[in-house]
Design an enzyme around this catalytic site. Structure first.
Site, PDB file in Angstrom:
ATOM      1  N   MET A   1       0.846  -1.190   0.000  1.00 25.24           N
ATOM      2  CA  MET A   1       0.000   0.000   0.000  1.00 25.24           C
ATOM      3  C   MET A   1       0.875   1.232   0.000  1.00 25.24           C
ATOM      4  O   MET A   1       1.255   1.728   1.039  1.00 25.24           O
ATOM      5  CB  MET A   1      -0.910   0.006   1.224  1.00 25.24           C
ATOM      6  N   CYS A   2       1.244   1.684  -1.195  1.00 26.43           N
ATOM      7  CA  CYS A   2       2.030   2.898  -1.455  1.00 26.43           C
ATOM      8  C   CYS A   2       3.525   2.604  -1.598  1.00 26.43           C
ATOM      9  O   CYS A   2       4.082   1.769  -0.869  1.00 26.43           O
ATOM     10  CB  CYS A   2       1.859   3.970  -0.390  1.00 26.43           C
ATOM     11  N   THR A   3       4.140   3.320  -2.517  1.00 24.57           N
ATOM     12  CA  THR A   3       5.578   3.264  -2.751  1.00 24.57           C
ATOM     13  C   THR A   3       6.056   4.668  -3.075  1.00 24.57           C
ATOM     14  O   THR A   3       5.324   5.446  -3.699  1.00 24.57           O
ATOM     15  CB  THR A   3       5.906   2.322  -3.926  1.00 24.57           C
ATOM     16  N   ARG A 204       7.673  -4.892  -3.899  1.00 20.66           N
ATOM     17  CA  ARG A 204       7.654  -3.586  -4.557  1.00 20.66           C
ATOM     18  C   ARG A 204       8.902  -2.783  -4.220  1.00 20.66           C
ATOM     19  O   ARG A 204       9.444  -2.066  -5.073  1.00 20.66           O
ATOM     20  CB  ARG A 204       6.384  -2.821  -4.153  1.00 20.66           C
TER      21      ARG A 204
END
Length: 313
Positions: A1-3, A204
């Site tokens: 959830m988000c990078t 990720r």
């Protein structure tokens, strides 16, 4: 959830990108907040009050606070989720407090460089409270036009700071030290494994680091921005893609910034277009302005679409 991905080793422009992955829309709004704006830490009686020293363009989440932005000095700041099981904020003490929801805005308002922000990191206490009934864990990424970077994580009752230009990638859990230890299993970071392809945070992180390592030198600032947007697409989560536990946290939007030229970029994953807001043309403004970044008609320089508004947080 988000990078978050920061490209700071090219000679043209320091650029950064991030994606917002969540189970539901964070209902983003894009704001221009001028210098001289009176602010509150929104943390109860112990709240810090301050006046912004720098103008900024920022994105809010659920109208509660800032999750992303760029200020007029070329400082970028981003809040990403960190699992609540890993997070422990500093306990209450005599310091003035700010809510975790306005932490990013506090940094954008008050600091011109990463080094300045890091030097003052313990001047305030970060107050954790539920947002929309949910306890949140977050960590913060900072970068500036010099290429400096920092990752700040509330762990073990203190703010752990990783400061230096080498900290170019951040994802979610686990914490940064564990992400870096895992990265060493992959080439070209010391190991022999090829880059993984899953949508998990730890994969990720590796994939973003891998492709950032191989980005070719851009010919101009436009290519430097395009490079980080291409990388953030590579680690985004398509709608409907499940994690191993079956939960789905798609990418709702991407943002980016050219720190060297002070331009903020945004793209909704429901739109085929990217739009941008150059800060140099706004920095002397005195009105709070906003626009709906989910407007699918926005493309290119969208300064003209900003309209006066009452600040919601």
């Amino acid at each position: 959830m988000c990078t978050r991905i920061f490209w700071n080793d090219n000679s043209v422009a320091k650029t950064v990108s991030r994606c917002m992955d969540w189970s539901v829309s964070d209902e983003p709004e894009l704001w221009f907040v001028p210098r001289g704006t009176a602010r509150s830490g929104n943390a109860g009686e112990a709240s810090l009050a301050w006046t912004s020293s720098y103008s900024s363009v920022s994105v809010s989440m659920w109208g509660l606070g800032t999750v992303d932005g760029l200020n007029e000095k070329g400082l970028g700041a981003h809040a990403l989720y960190l699992d609540v099981d890993e997070v422990e904020f500093p306990p209450a003490d005599e310091r003035p407090a700010i809510s975790l929801a306005v932490w990013v805005q506090y940094l954008l308002d008050g600091f011109a460089t990463v080094a300045e922000a890091v030097a003052a990191i313990d001047a305030v206490r970060i107050h954790s409270q539920p947002l929309r009934g949910q306890q949140m864990g977050i960590h913060i990424a900072l970068e500036d036009a010099s290429g400096d970077s920092a990752i700040i994580e509330p762990i073990g009752g203190r703010l752990v700071v990783h400061h230096g230009p080498e900290y170019t990638v951040m994802a979610n859990s686990p914490s940064l030290d564990k992400q870096l230890a895992n990265l060493a299993n992959y080439r070209p970071f010391g190991g022999e494994l090829p880059p993984p392809g899953d949508i998990s945070s730890i994969d990720r992180f590796v994939r973003a680091s891998y492709f950032l390592h191989y980005l070719p030198e851009p010919e101009n600032a436009e290519q430097a921005v395009a490079g980080v947007f291409q990388l953030i697409e590579n680690v985004s989560v398509p709608y409907g893609a499940p994690y191993s536990d079956g939960e789905v946290y798609p990418t709702w939007w991407h943002s980016g910034a050219d720190l060297s030229n002070r331009v903020y970029y945004f793209g909704s994953t429901r739109s085929p277009s990217i739009f941008w807001i150059p800060l140099d043309g706004l920095a002397e403004g005195t009105e709070v302005l906003r626009l709906d970044p989910r407007d699918e008609s926005l493309v290119g320089d969208s300064t003209a679409h900003l309209a006066p508004a009452a600040l919601a947080f």
